[in-house]
Design a protein around this motif. Sequence first.
Motif, PDB file in Angstrom:
ATOM      1  N   UNK A 262       0.820  -1.213   0.000  1.00 50.20           N
ATOM      2  CA  UNK A 262       0.000   0.000   0.000  1.00 50.20           C
ATOM      3  C   UNK A 262       0.853   1.261   0.000  1.00 50.20           C
ATOM      4  N   UNK A 263       2.142   1.124   0.310  1.00 47.45           N
ATOM      5  CA  UNK A 263       3.017   2.289   0.307  1.00 47.45           C
ATOM      6  C   UNK A 263       4.460   1.853   0.078  1.00 47.45           C
ATOM      7  N   UNK A 264       5.213   2.771  -0.503  1.00 50.57           N
ATOM      8  CA  UNK A 264       6.645   2.607  -0.693  1.00 50.57           C
ATOM      9  C   UNK A 264       7.363   3.678   0.116  1.00 50.57           C
ATOM     10  N   UNK A 265       8.601   3.382   0.489  1.00 53.24           N
ATOM     11  CA  UNK A 265       9.461   4.372   1.130  1.00 53.24           C
ATOM     12  C   UNK A 265      10.536   4.773   0.121  1.00 53.24           C
ATOM     13  N   UNK A 266      10.677   6.086  -0.122  1.00 60.91           N
ATOM     14  CA  UNK A 266      11.662   6.562  -1.083  1.00 60.91           C
ATOM     15  C   UNK A 266      13.043   6.636  -0.436  1.00 60.91           C
ATOM     16  N   UNK A 267      14.035   6.177  -1.175  1.00 61.39           N
ATOM     17  CA  UNK A 267      15.410   6.115  -0.690  1.00 61.39           C
ATOM     18  C   UNK A 267      16.202   7.313  -1.199  1.00 61.39           C
ATOM     19  N   UNK A 268      17.039   7.846  -0.329  1.00 62.59           N
ATOM     20  CA  UNK A 268      17.970   8.900  -0.719  1.00 62.59           C
ATOM     21  C   UNK A 268      19.402   8.396  -0.514  1.00 62.59           C
ATOM     22  N   UNK A 269      20.342   9.082  -1.155  1.00 66.92           N
ATOM     23  CA  UNK A 269      21.752   8.697  -1.027  1.00 66.92           C
ATOM     24  C   UNK A 269      22.178   8.681   0.436  1.00 66.92           C
ATOM     25  N   UNK A 270      22.972   7.681   0.795  1.00 70.27           N
ATOM     26  CA  UNK A 270      23.553   7.508   2.132  1.00 70.27           C
ATOM     27  C   UNK A 270      22.558   7.021   3.175  1.00 70.27           C
ATOM     28  N   UNK A 271      21.332   6.660   2.753  1.00 74.91           N
ATOM     29  CA  UNK A 271      20.415   5.990   3.676  1.00 74.91           C
ATOM     30  C   UNK A 271      20.970   4.617   4.032  1.00 74.91           C
ATOM     31  N   UNK A 272      20.755   4.195   5.266  1.00 78.91           N
ATOM     32  CA  UNK A 272      21.078   2.836   5.692  1.00 78.91           C
ATOM     33  C   UNK A 272      19.811   2.008   5.562  1.00 78.91           C
ATOM     34  N   UNK A 273      19.852   0.974   4.723  1.00 75.94           N
ATOM     35  CA  UNK A 273      18.661   0.190   4.403  1.00 75.94           C
ATOM     36  C   UNK A 273      18.852  -1.236   4.910  1.00 75.94           C
ATOM     37  N   UNK A 274      17.824  -1.750   5.591  1.00 76.71           N
ATOM     38  CA  UNK A 274      17.906  -3.058   6.244  1.00 76.71           C
ATOM     39  C   UNK A 274      16.810  -3.966   5.687  1.00 76.71           C
ATOM     40  N   UNK A 275      17.193  -5.153   5.285  1.00 71.51           N
ATOM     41  CA  UNK A 275      16.218  -6.178   4.924  1.00 71.51           C
ATOM     42  C   UNK A 275      15.850  -6.914   6.213  1.00 71.51           C
ATOM     43  N   UNK A 276      14.610  -6.742   6.668  1.00 69.05           N
ATOM     44  CA  UNK A 276      14.230  -7.302   7.968  1.00 69.05           C
ATOM     45  C   UNK A 276      14.412  -8.813   8.028  1.00 69.05           C
ATOM     46  N   UNK A 277      14.153  -9.492   6.907  1.00 67.66           N
ATOM     47  CA  UNK A 277      14.223 -10.954   6.914  1.00 67.66           C
ATOM     48  C   UNK A 277      15.671 -11.439   6.873  1.00 67.66           C
ATOM     49  N   UNK A 278      16.477 -10.805   6.033  1.00 69.39           N
ATOM     50  CA  UNK A 278      17.806 -11.348   5.778  1.00 69.39           C
ATOM     51  C   UNK A 278      18.936 -10.517   6.369  1.00 69.39           C
TER      52      UNK A 278
ATOM     53  N   UNK B 156      23.746   6.822  -6.915  1.00 71.84           N
ATOM     54  CA  UNK B 156      23.013   6.318  -8.076  1.00 71.84           C
ATOM     55  C   UNK B 156      21.668   5.724  -7.697  1.00 71.84           C
ATOM     56  N   UNK B 157      21.510   5.339  -6.441  1.00 74.17           N
ATOM     57  CA  UNK B 157      20.269   4.679  -6.009  1.00 74.17           C
ATOM     58  C   UNK B 157      19.269   5.665  -5.400  1.00 74.17           C
ATOM     59  N   UNK B 158      19.623   6.930  -5.343  1.00 78.62           N
ATOM     60  CA  UNK B 158      18.680   7.919  -4.834  1.00 78.62           C
ATOM     61  C   UNK B 158      17.438   7.937  -5.725  1.00 78.62           C
ATOM     62  N   UNK B 159      16.267   7.949  -5.093  1.00 85.11           N
ATOM     63  CA  UNK B 159      15.025   7.958  -5.849  1.00 85.11           C
ATOM     64  C   UNK B 159      14.429   6.583  -6.072  1.00 85.11           C
ATOM     65  N   UNK B 160      15.110   5.540  -5.583  1.00 86.83           N
ATOM     66  CA  UNK B 160      14.512   4.202  -5.636  1.00 86.83           C
ATOM     67  C   UNK B 160      13.543   4.048  -4.467  1.00 86.83           C
ATOM     68  N   UNK B 161      12.852   2.915  -4.446  1.00 82.56           N
ATOM     69  CA  UNK B 161      11.825   2.708  -3.422  1.00 82.56           C
ATOM     70  C   UNK B 161      11.943   1.314  -2.821  1.00 82.56           C
ATOM     71  N   UNK B 162      11.500   1.198  -1.567  1.00 82.44           N
ATOM     72  CA  UNK B 162      11.460  -0.091  -0.884  1.00 82.44           C
ATOM     73  C   UNK B 162      10.108  -0.241  -0.200  1.00 82.44           C
TER      74      UNK B 162
END
Length: 382
Positions: A54-70, A82-88
């Motif tokens: 139902x929603x995405x979170x937009x990523x900016x450069x230098x964000x620390x991103x965690x995969x909860x499962x893995x 280069x990954x700024x503007x992607x979504x999770x």
Amino acid sequence: MRRWPKVALGNVCTPVERFVTPTAGTTYRQLGVRLWGEGAYEREIIDGADTKYSKFNRIEANDLVVNKIWARNGSVAVATEELAGTHVSGEFPTFSLDRDRADPRWMRLITKWRGFWTLCDEKAQGTSGKNRIKPTQFLSIRVPLPPLPEQQAIVNRLDTLADKARQVNEHLDAIERDADRLLAVSFRKAIADATLRPMAAVAPSVRRSVTIDIDKRYREVGARSFGKGLFVKPDFDGADATWQKPVWINAGDVVLSNIKAWEGAIAVAGAEHDGCIASHRYITCVPDPSVLTAGFLAYFLLSAEGLEQIGFASPGTADRNRTLSLTNLGKIEVALPQIATQNTFNTLQAKVAALKARHATIRQANDALIPATLERVFSGAN
């Protein structure tokens, strides 16, 4: 080495929520996080109508991103420019860094550290095998945090070291490309005026059927695709055999997977493979030593021309259904230069193979260099 304090991630990381609602007709770049500290990457673009979230979170450069499962398997990364503007999705908690205390490049090193993966694993919850880590638990993890100038100095030194390792690998790649070109030129010269004969006449398939004895142990081989050679599987008891009609492998056989030969699953059996068995899916061809050597035949079959003919001899369109026909294999024509010429070429092949083996050892050491250095670096923390 100076001993550094350990600081809870919650002291330098702040949860960020830049939520957007997926809309049909709008495309969204997606971000994924590789295992074992291998970093973040851009996944496929998705239409808002094609997601279950139902929603995405937009990523900016230098964000620390965690995969909860893995996360327990090192699936944590710092996003690059280069990954700024992607979504999770919500399965990827995201945090901004306090840049006055933690350099993003330092945090990127932390994500590549085995000790950090262990800490994530310890904080993961659940018993299903997909143990999710909660954001609060993640933020409670304590990591080494020297003063910012020291972080930056260490990162710069490690970047220099990684760059030198990369340069070495690129140099090895260039040498191997030259060696492969030399082989190709030498092969074309060897077969320039050679007689052509069908494989059935000079390297017929020989099937040595195995009668499995449940009281004996066996070694099984398989062939890797893309000309990567044979590999030996763990020994097993005859009583545990799961397939019928296996075949014996002898040293000097040219071994082909009948379902993956078109993909280069072709190799010469060495002395270490003598007396092994293979499943009924394998074809063994035995060259007539008076006119053809196994090494020369294998090189031809793995060449662009040889693989093209193997492809024609493997009818079908689906991957697993492209089965090599014995009849068609026997019709493939092989050039037959003088045996002395073939042996000279095989000697060159052996030298190139030895060169690549030495290079593989160097690459392995290079690959271990940064992880080993990280262990030494972080061993200085309190």
